[in-house]
Write a protein that holds these residues in place. Structure first.
Motif, PDB file in Angstrom:
ATOM      1  N   ALA A   1      23.571  75.885  36.563  1.00 62.53           N
ATOM      2  CA  ALA A   1      23.556  77.279  36.115  1.00 62.53           C
ATOM      3  C   ALA A   1      24.700  77.594  35.152  1.00 62.53           C
ATOM      4  CB  ALA A   1      23.637  78.215  37.323  1.00 62.53           C
ATOM      5  N   GLY A   2      25.581  76.642  34.947  1.00 63.02           N
ATOM      6  CA  GLY A   2      26.688  76.864  34.027  1.00 63.02           C
ATOM      7  C   GLY A   2      27.862  77.603  34.624  1.00 63.02           C
ATOM      8  N   VAL A   3      28.005  77.574  35.961  1.00 66.41           N
ATOM      9  CA  VAL A   3      29.145  78.223  36.612  1.00 66.41           C
ATOM     10  C   VAL A   3      30.389  77.353  36.407  1.00 66.41           C
ATOM     11  CG1 VAL A   3      30.112  79.069  38.785  1.00 66.41           C
ATOM     12  CG2 VAL A   3      27.636  79.241  38.362  1.00 66.41           C
ATOM     13  N   ALA A   4      31.436  77.928  35.848  1.00 63.55           N
ATOM     14  CA  ALA A   4      32.711  77.217  35.750  1.00 63.55           C
ATOM     15  C   ALA A   4      33.272  77.086  37.166  1.00 63.55           C
ATOM     16  CB  ALA A   4      33.681  77.983  34.854  1.00 63.55           C
ATOM     17  N   HIS A   5      33.444  75.864  37.632  1.00 58.67           N
ATOM     18  CA  HIS A   5      33.809  75.708  39.036  1.00 58.67           C
ATOM     19  C   HIS A   5      34.491  74.375  39.299  1.00 58.67           C
ATOM     20  CE1 HIS A   5      30.154  73.254  39.032  1.00 58.67           C
ATOM     21  NE2 HIS A   5      30.537  72.750  40.208  1.00 58.67           N
ATOM     22  N   GLU A   6      35.107  74.293  40.469  1.00 59.93           N
ATOM     23  CA  GLU A   6      35.678  73.047  40.983  1.00 59.93           C
ATOM     24  C   GLU A   6      35.429  73.001  42.480  1.00 59.93           C
ATOM     25  OE1 GLU A   6      39.907  70.575  41.337  1.00 59.93           O
ATOM     26  OE2 GLU A   6      39.906  72.640  40.617  1.00 59.93           O
ATOM     27  N   GLN A   7      34.978  71.861  42.971  1.00 56.90           N
ATOM     28  CA  GLN A   7      34.800  71.641  44.404  1.00 56.90           C
ATOM     29  C   GLN A   7      35.792  70.582  44.871  1.00 56.90           C
ATOM     30  OE1 GLN A   7      30.385  70.976  44.012  1.00 56.90           O
ATOM     31  NE2 GLN A   7      30.365  72.034  45.985  1.00 56.90           N
ATOM     32  N   VAL A   8      36.533  70.909  45.928  1.00 56.82           N
ATOM     33  CA  VAL A   8      37.518  69.990  46.489  1.00 56.82           C
ATOM     34  C   VAL A   8      37.057  69.612  47.888  1.00 56.82           C
ATOM     35  CG1 VAL A   8      39.934  69.642  47.126  1.00 56.82           C
ATOM     36  CG2 VAL A   8      39.347  71.097  45.153  1.00 56.82           C
ATOM     37  N   THR A   9      36.897  68.330  48.133  1.00 53.97           N
ATOM     38  CA  THR A   9      36.434  67.829  49.429  1.00 53.97           C
ATOM     39  C   THR A   9      37.543  67.028  50.086  1.00 53.97           C
ATOM     40  OG1 THR A   9      34.186  67.639  48.533  1.00 53.97           O
ATOM     41  CG2 THR A   9      34.651  66.498  50.609  1.00 53.97           C
ATOM     42  N   TYR A  10      37.799  67.337  51.366  1.00 56.11           N
ATOM     43  CA  TYR A  10      38.832  66.631  52.128  1.00 56.11           C
ATOM     44  C   TYR A  10      38.150  65.707  53.142  1.00 56.11           C
ATOM     45  CZ  TYR A  10      41.833  70.226  50.116  1.00 56.11           C
ATOM     46  OH  TYR A  10      42.496  71.048  49.228  1.00 56.11           O
ATOM     47  N   ASN A  11      38.315  64.423  52.957  1.00 55.22           N
ATOM     48  CA  ASN A  11      37.729  63.449  53.882  1.00 55.22           C
ATOM     49  C   ASN A  11      38.465  63.465  55.221  1.00 55.22           C
ATOM     50  OD1 ASN A  11      35.783  62.467  52.037  1.00 55.22           O
ATOM     51  ND2 ASN A  11      37.324  61.179  51.066  1.00 55.22           N
TER      52      ASN A  11
ATOM     53  N   GLY B   1      35.955  75.904  45.353  1.00 49.41           N
ATOM     54  CA  GLY B   1      35.481  75.720  46.722  1.00 49.41           C
ATOM     55  C   GLY B   1      36.211  74.586  47.421  1.00 49.41           C
ATOM     56  N   PHE B   2      36.513  74.806  48.727  1.00 49.95           N
ATOM     57  CA  PHE B   2      37.158  73.795  49.564  1.00 49.95           C
ATOM     58  C   PHE B   2      36.258  73.483  50.749  1.00 49.95           C
ATOM     59  CE2 PHE B   2      40.725  76.291  47.737  1.00 49.95           C
ATOM     60  CZ  PHE B   2      41.292  75.294  46.950  1.00 49.95           C
ATOM     61  N   PHE B   3      36.187  72.200  51.107  1.00 53.98           N
ATOM     62  CA  PHE B   3      35.260  71.783  52.147  1.00 53.98           C
ATOM     63  C   PHE B   3      35.781  70.524  52.826  1.00 53.98           C
ATOM     64  CE2 PHE B   3      31.318  69.505  53.454  1.00 53.98           C
ATOM     65  CZ  PHE B   3      30.737  70.497  54.242  1.00 53.98           C
TER      66      PHE B   3
ATOM     67  N   VAL C   1      36.630  83.367  42.261  1.00 52.64           N
ATOM     68  CA  VAL C   1      36.012  83.327  43.581  1.00 52.64           C
ATOM     69  C   VAL C   1      36.487  82.055  44.265  1.00 52.64           C
ATOM     70  CG1 VAL C   1      33.850  83.184  44.884  1.00 52.64           C
ATOM     71  CG2 VAL C   1      33.989  84.619  42.816  1.00 52.64           C
ATOM     72  N   VAL C   2      37.041  82.192  45.473  1.00 54.03           N
ATOM     73  CA  VAL C   2      37.522  81.020  46.215  1.00 54.03           C
ATOM     74  C   VAL C   2      36.853  81.018  47.581  1.00 54.03           C
ATOM     75  CG1 VAL C   2      39.508  79.750  47.108  1.00 54.03           C
ATOM     76  CG2 VAL C   2      39.751  81.177  45.044  1.00 54.03           C
ATOM     77  N   SER C   3      36.174  79.928  47.885  1.00 52.58           N
ATOM     78  CA  SER C   3      35.463  79.799  49.162  1.00 52.58           C
ATOM     79  C   SER C   3      36.033  78.630  49.946  1.00 52.58           C
ATOM     80  CB  SER C   3      33.961  79.595  48.918  1.00 52.58           C
ATOM     81  OG  SER C   3      33.277  79.392  50.142  1.00 52.58           O
ATOM     82  N   TYR C   4      36.684  78.935  51.059  1.00 53.07           N
ATOM     83  CA  TYR C   4      37.138  77.918  51.991  1.00 53.07           C
ATOM     84  C   TYR C   4      36.041  77.697  53.029  1.00 53.07           C
ATOM     85  CZ  TYR C   4      42.158  78.167  50.645  1.00 53.07           C
ATOM     86  OH  TYR C   4      43.374  78.111  49.991  1.00 53.07           O
ATOM     87  N   TYR C   5      35.453  76.522  53.041  1.00 47.07           N
ATOM     88  CA  TYR C   5      34.418  76.101  53.984  1.00 47.07           C
ATOM     89  C   TYR C   5      33.412  77.214  54.306  1.00 47.07           C
ATOM     90  CZ  TYR C   5      38.533  77.352  56.895  1.00 47.07           C
ATOM     91  OH  TYR C   5      39.665  77.931  57.416  1.00 47.07           O
ATOM     92  N   GLY C   6      32.951  77.873  53.243  1.00 46.18           N
ATOM     93  CA  GLY C   6      31.903  78.865  53.426  1.00 46.18           C
ATOM     94  C   GLY C   6      30.589  78.178  53.781  1.00 46.18           C
TER      95      GLY C   6
END
Length: 255
Positions: free
Chosen positions: A205-215, A181-183, A144-149
């Motif tokens: 919740a144990g979701v395997a995930h990565e969040q990437v934040t762009y300043n 996720g991207f934000f 699952v990939v979420s761009y600025y959802g």
């Protein structure tokens, strides 16, 4: 034949009768390395969304962009001006979670038929980014990939009712291989605080995930059709990370 022409493009029905449709792009001459459902911004299945599908097909994936607005306006393709935004908000706020999940279930079934030996992913942008995470609460995806959802935890639109998708992270954990996720830190749709709290919910919740934040980057940074929000560096970095994630979690692996 040019790479961009080595693919087939068509609108297809997802169910029998007067149900939802989707824009499907397939790579030609090879088995797809998997299938990707693409959810666009509130402007519908625009040229930008179709281009994303074609970029995915060029990378070897079957790509499918459902028309979530079909109940009110079939194949809507709105402009990026004030009129388009007004109509987009009207169509977006008419969406209901049970209807979107039904459309996604049909899209996933169709995508699986075109996935070859690979897995299935869902990628979404803004509204589509919300839909991608919502889909993971009820359907199984390898990626699952979420761009600025937006509206992921605190809600704010009818689609996030009665419970926003990130508040159901236990369901996401049960359905999702990996969530990326991207934000942009300057996003106006969702605050940086909410973005961090989304990550806490996923982690707990144990979701395997990565969040990437762009300043220094705002909402809509991936859409190169809107120069006022597009950020080339962030868009290119996010796209490469997306392709890498698809290769790890979706693509056909050597036997």
């Amino acid at each position: 034949m040019a790479v961009e022409d080595a693919m087939t493009r068509q609108w297809i029905p997802l169910t029998e009768g007067e149900g939802p449709e989707a824009y499907l792009v397939l790579p030609e001459g090879r088995e797809p390395a998997g299938a990707v459902i693409v959810g666009g911004e509130m402007f519908g299945v625009t040229a930008h969304v179709r281009d994303i599908c074609e970029r995915l097909a060029a990378a070897g994936y079957a790509a499918l962009a459902p028309d979530f607005y079909w109940r009110k306006a079939r194949r809507a393709e709105l402009s990026y001006d004030d009129a388009g935004r007004t109509e987009g908000r009207q169509l977006m706020t008419a969406l209901r979670s049970e209807e979107v999940l039904s459309d996604l279930a049909a899209a996933r079934e169709t995508a699986r038929k075109h996935a070859g030996s690979g897995g299935t992913a869902i990628i979404g942008f803004s509204l589509g980014g919300h839909i991608a995470v919502l889909g993971a609460t009820g359907l199984s995806f390898d990626l699952v990939v979420s761009y600025y959802g937006g509206w992921l935890l605190d809600g704010g639109i009818p689609l996030a009712e009665p419970v926003a998708p990130a508040a159901r992270s236990e369901a996401i954990a049960a359905n999702t291989g990996f969530l990326l996720g991207f934000f942009g830190a300057d996003d106006f749709v969702m605050s940086l605080d909410e973005w961090h709290r989304v990550g806490e919910r996923l982690r707990d919740a144990g979701v395997a995930h990565e969040q990437v934040t762009y300043n220094g980057v705002g909402h809509g940074f991936f859409c190169d059709e809107r120069p006022e929000t597009y950020d080339k560096a962030a868009a290119e970095d996010a796209w490469q990370r997306t392709l890498d994630a698809l290769a790890r979690h979706v693509a056909v692996r050597p036997r």
